[in-house]
Enzyme design. Structure first.
Site, PDB file in Angstrom:
ATOM      1  N   ASP A  74       0.830  -1.215   0.000  1.00  0.00           N
ATOM      2  CA  ASP A  74       0.000   0.000   0.000  1.00  0.00           C
ATOM      3  C   ASP A  74       0.860   1.260   0.000  1.00  0.00           C
ATOM      4  O   ASP A  74       1.974   1.265   0.524  1.00  0.00           O
ATOM      5  CB  ASP A  74      -0.916  -0.029   1.246  1.00  0.00           C
ATOM      6  CG  ASP A  74      -2.087   0.924   1.100  1.00  0.00           C
ATOM      7  OD1 ASP A  74      -2.348   1.410  -0.027  1.00  0.00           O
ATOM      8  OD2 ASP A  74      -2.748   1.196   2.121  1.00  0.00           O
ATOM      9  N   HIS A 113       2.395   3.279  -8.936  1.00  0.00           N
ATOM     10  CA  HIS A 113       2.209   1.847  -9.211  1.00  0.00           C
ATOM     11  C   HIS A 113       3.400   1.311 -10.015  1.00  0.00           C
ATOM     12  O   HIS A 113       3.879   0.206  -9.769  1.00  0.00           O
ATOM     13  CB  HIS A 113       0.914   1.603  -9.982  1.00  0.00           C
ATOM     14  CG  HIS A 113      -0.328   2.027  -9.235  1.00  0.00           C
ATOM     15  ND1 HIS A 113      -0.549   1.708  -7.923  1.00  0.00           N
ATOM     16  CD2 HIS A 113      -1.417   2.762  -9.625  1.00  0.00           C
ATOM     17  CE1 HIS A 113      -1.715   2.211  -7.537  1.00  0.00           C
ATOM     18  NE2 HIS A 113      -2.251   2.852  -8.553  1.00  0.00           N
ATOM     19  N   LEU A 162      10.634 -20.605  -4.981  1.00  0.00           N
ATOM     20  CA  LEU A 162       9.659 -19.699  -4.341  1.00  0.00           C
ATOM     21  C   LEU A 162       8.279 -19.838  -4.988  1.00  0.00           C
ATOM     22  O   LEU A 162       8.150 -19.842  -6.216  1.00  0.00           O
ATOM     23  CB  LEU A 162      10.143 -18.250  -4.470  1.00  0.00           C
ATOM     24  CG  LEU A 162       9.148 -17.182  -3.987  1.00  0.00           C
ATOM     25  CD1 LEU A 162       8.961 -17.256  -2.474  1.00  0.00           C
ATOM     26  CD2 LEU A 162       9.602 -15.781  -4.389  1.00  0.00           C
TER      27      LEU A 162
HETATM   28  C1  IPE Z   1      -5.485  -2.686  -0.114  1.00  0.00           C
HETATM   29  O1  IPE Z   1      -5.112  -1.374  -0.294  1.00  0.00           O
HETATM   30  C2  IPE Z   1      -5.480  -3.414  -1.420  1.00  0.00           C
HETATM   31  C3  IPE Z   1      -4.167  -3.579  -2.039  1.00  0.00           C
HETATM   32  C4  IPE Z   1      -3.007  -3.225  -1.543  1.00  0.00           C
HETATM   33  C5  IPE Z   1      -4.184  -4.215  -3.316  1.00  0.00           C
HETATM   34  P1  IPE Z   1      -6.195  -0.216  -0.494  1.00  0.00           P
HETATM   35  O2  IPE Z   1      -5.428   1.048  -0.572  1.00  0.00           O
HETATM   36  O3  IPE Z   1      -7.084  -0.543  -1.620  1.00  0.00           O
HETATM   37  O4  IPE Z   1      -7.047  -0.313   0.858  1.00  0.00           O
HETATM   38  P2  IPE Z   1      -7.781   0.795   1.712  1.00  0.00           P
HETATM   39  O5  IPE Z   1      -8.615   1.594   0.762  1.00  0.00           O
HETATM   40  O6  IPE Z   1      -6.717   1.603   2.365  1.00  0.00           O
HETATM   41  O7  IPE Z   1      -8.567   0.015   2.694  1.00  0.00           O
HETATM   42  C1  IPE Z   2      -1.609   0.238  -3.323  1.00  0.00           C
HETATM   43  O1  IPE Z   2      -1.384   1.602  -3.364  1.00  0.00           O
HETATM   44  C2  IPE Z   2      -1.843  -0.357  -4.682  1.00  0.00           C
HETATM   45  C3  IPE Z   2      -3.233  -0.783  -4.931  1.00  0.00           C
HETATM   46  C4  IPE Z   2      -4.205  -0.764  -4.082  1.00  0.00           C
HETATM   47  C5  IPE Z   2      -3.538  -1.275  -6.260  1.00  0.00           C
HETATM   48  P1  IPE Z   2      -2.579   2.629  -3.371  1.00  0.00           P
HETATM   49  O2  IPE Z   2      -2.948   2.915  -4.790  1.00  0.00           O
HETATM   50  O3  IPE Z   2      -3.678   2.181  -2.500  1.00  0.00           O
HETATM   51  O4  IPE Z   2      -1.871   3.906  -2.744  1.00  0.00           O
HETATM   52  P2  IPE Z   2      -2.486   4.926  -1.693  1.00  0.00           P
HETATM   53  O5  IPE Z   2      -2.996   4.120  -0.551  1.00  0.00           O
HETATM   54  O6  IPE Z   2      -3.581   5.657  -2.397  1.00  0.00           O
HETATM   55  O7  IPE Z   2      -1.336   5.797  -1.314  1.00  0.00           O
HETATM   56 MG    MG Z   3      -4.066   2.415  -0.542  1.00  0.00          MG
END
Ligand code: IPE
Ligand code: IPE
Ligand code: MG
Length: 253
Positions: free
Chosen positions: A27, A44, A138
């Site tokens: 995240d 990303h 792995l």
């Molecule tokens: C959780 O992250 C999902 C992934 C890392 C793929 P999100 O950014 O989507 O989750 P919330 O919105 O903080 O709960």
């Molecule tokens: C995690 O990073 C990747 C996915 C959920 C696909 P985020 O896109 O949720 O990044 P933040 O949380 O908005 O910083």
């Molecule tokens: Mg996020």
């Protein structure tokens, strides 16, 4: 130091006490990009480097299973442009990494409602999963269009249907049977869960499977996450006392 040099953190780990399965909620990509006034997609893209680093680190120390939460069922609600970019990135990742997975004896699998992914991504995934099926290094599991509650509901529905058809008796339903109906049926439960970006929640990830995992939350944003921090987290994991509800044996006097 080149990134291939053995790291001092890895050398300090006890090979006998490594987690068998590490699960990561990757995240913070969006915030990483925002801090740099970049489009979220750049975050990303950069996050893919962290994936490569952690996969390599797992191979280096011998962690056998790694599950990465890459896209949740809830993530479908993001703007179309971001979802499309994530799918394109996933496809690109599969194309560029397929060779690397094969040469490094990595087996790729997925968990989640992958039927919801675009056709071209599904095809790329199916190809790499099939190509790497025989690998016994792995085991890398990507959680894609994954939602834990949805997974449990489907498992329960399956069991109910079998009971209704008279193929099983409700009294035989146990934890092992439910586990066997989940996407993770052939995968041991995670020992260690890591979430980056400082959020303290599970966001619908492996609710059943994480029942006894150790949790590690780090403020590091996923694109800034790398091997050194990963090894530090493994060292911290090795200092934990996993009691599983029992009492530690009295030290011999
Ligand atoms: C959780 O992250 C999902 C992934 C890392 C793929 P999100 O950014 O989507 O989750 P919330 O919105 O903080 O709960
Ligand atoms: C995690 O990073 C990747 C996915 C959920 C696909 P985020 O896109 O949720 O990044 P933040 O949380 O908005 O910083
Ligand atoms: Mg996020």
């Amino acid at each position: 130091m080149s990134s291939d040099a053995p790291s001092p953190e890895a050398a300090l780990l006890d090979p006998e006490r490594l987690p068998r399965h590490v699960a990561i909620i990757m995240d913070g990509n969006g915030r990483w990009a925002k801090k740099r006034l970049l489009n979220r997609v750049k975050g990303h893209e950069k996050g893919a480097d962290s994936v490569r680093a952690v996969v390599k680190a797992c191979r280096e120390v011998g962690v056998p299973y790694l599950t990465l939460y890459a896209f949740s069922t809830e993530n479908w609600q993001r703007p179309r442009m971001e979802v499309d970019a994530l799918m394109t990135l996933l496809k690109k990742f599969l194309q560029t990494e397929a060779e690397e997975l094969l040469t490094n004896n990595i087996r790729l699998d997925t968990i989640g409602e992958t039927g919801r992914l675009p056709e071209d991504v599904r095809q790329s995934l199916a190809r790499v999963v099939a190509q790497t099926r025989g690998n016994d290094g792995l085991h890398l599991i990507l959680a894609l269009s994954y939602g834990s509650r949805d997974e449990i509901v489907h498992a329960v529905r399956d069991i109910a249907a079998e009971a209704a058809a008279g193929r099983l008796s409700p009294s035989t339903v146990d934890e092992a049977l439910l586990s066997a109906k989940l996407f993770t049926r052939d995968i041991p439960d995670p020992d260690l869960l890591i979430r980056t970006s400082g959020e303290l929640r599970l966001s619908n990830f492996l609710l059943w499977q994480l029942a006894y995992a150790e949790f590690h939350f780090t403020p590091t944003l996923w694109p800034d996450f790398g091997r050194e921090e990963f090894f530090r987290i493994l060292a911290d994991y090795q200092r934990r006392d996993r009691r599983f509800g029992r009492v530690d044996p009295e030290p011999a006097s």
